[in-house]
Design a protein around this motif. Structure first.
Motif, PDB file in Angstrom:
ATOM      1  N   PHE A  37      -5.735  10.257  -0.763  1.00 24.06           N
ATOM      2  CA  PHE A  37      -6.758   9.563   0.088  1.00 24.06           C
ATOM      3  C   PHE A  37      -7.964   9.262  -0.905  1.00 24.06           C
ATOM      4  O   PHE A  37      -8.912  10.474  -1.585  1.00 24.06           O
ATOM      5  CB  PHE A  37      -7.092  11.127   0.750  1.00 24.06           C
ATOM      6  N   ASN A  38      -8.362   8.449  -0.241  1.00 19.55           N
ATOM      7  CA  ASN A  38      -9.727   7.544  -0.364  1.00 19.55           C
ATOM      8  C   ASN A  38     -10.666   7.675  -0.170  1.00 19.55           C
ATOM      9  O   ASN A  38     -10.750   7.345   1.105  1.00 19.55           O
ATOM     10  CB  ASN A  38      -9.613   6.359  -1.768  1.00 19.55           C
ATOM     11  N   ALA A  39     -11.626   8.596  -0.450  1.00 21.07           N
ATOM     12  CA  ALA A  39     -12.788   8.319   0.838  1.00 21.07           C
ATOM     13  C   ALA A  39     -14.064   7.691   1.024  1.00 21.07           C
ATOM     14  O   ALA A  39     -14.294   7.544   1.976  1.00 21.07           O
ATOM     15  CB  ALA A  39     -12.678  10.217   0.172  1.00 21.07           C
ATOM     16  N   GLY A  42     -11.947   5.568   2.919  1.00 18.68           N
ATOM     17  CA  GLY A  42     -10.729   5.930   3.858  1.00 18.68           C
ATOM     18  C   GLY A  42      -9.445   5.836   4.722  1.00 18.68           C
ATOM     19  O   GLY A  42      -8.736   5.916   5.492  1.00 18.68           O
TER      20      GLY A  42
END
Length: 68
Positions: A37-39, A42
């Motif tokens: 997941f790429n914060a 998103g």
């Protein structure tokens, strides 16, 4: 010479096309794919290592690996 690349991209068809294009240019999958997941965006990101053996050439750090 053995070349290494780590392909990354969003979890969508564009990533699959990127890996498929590399396979059709003689690259081989190396290891398991990654998924994270790429914060910041998103969104989920995919990654896959690929390797390729190229005869008759020496490694040069200035070479563009995607063109090999």
């Amino acid at each position: 010479m053995k070349l290494y690349r780590f392909l990354t991209g969003p979890d969508d068809a564009s990533f699959c096309h990127k890996v498929t294009a590399a396979l059709n240019k003689g690259w081989s999958l190396e290891g398991s794919p990654s998924y994270a997941f790429n914060a910041a965006t998103g969104a989920m990101q995919c990654g896959q290592a690929v390797v390729k053996h190229v005869e008759g050439k020496d490694y040069d750090p200035d070479m563009k690996l995607s063109e090999q």
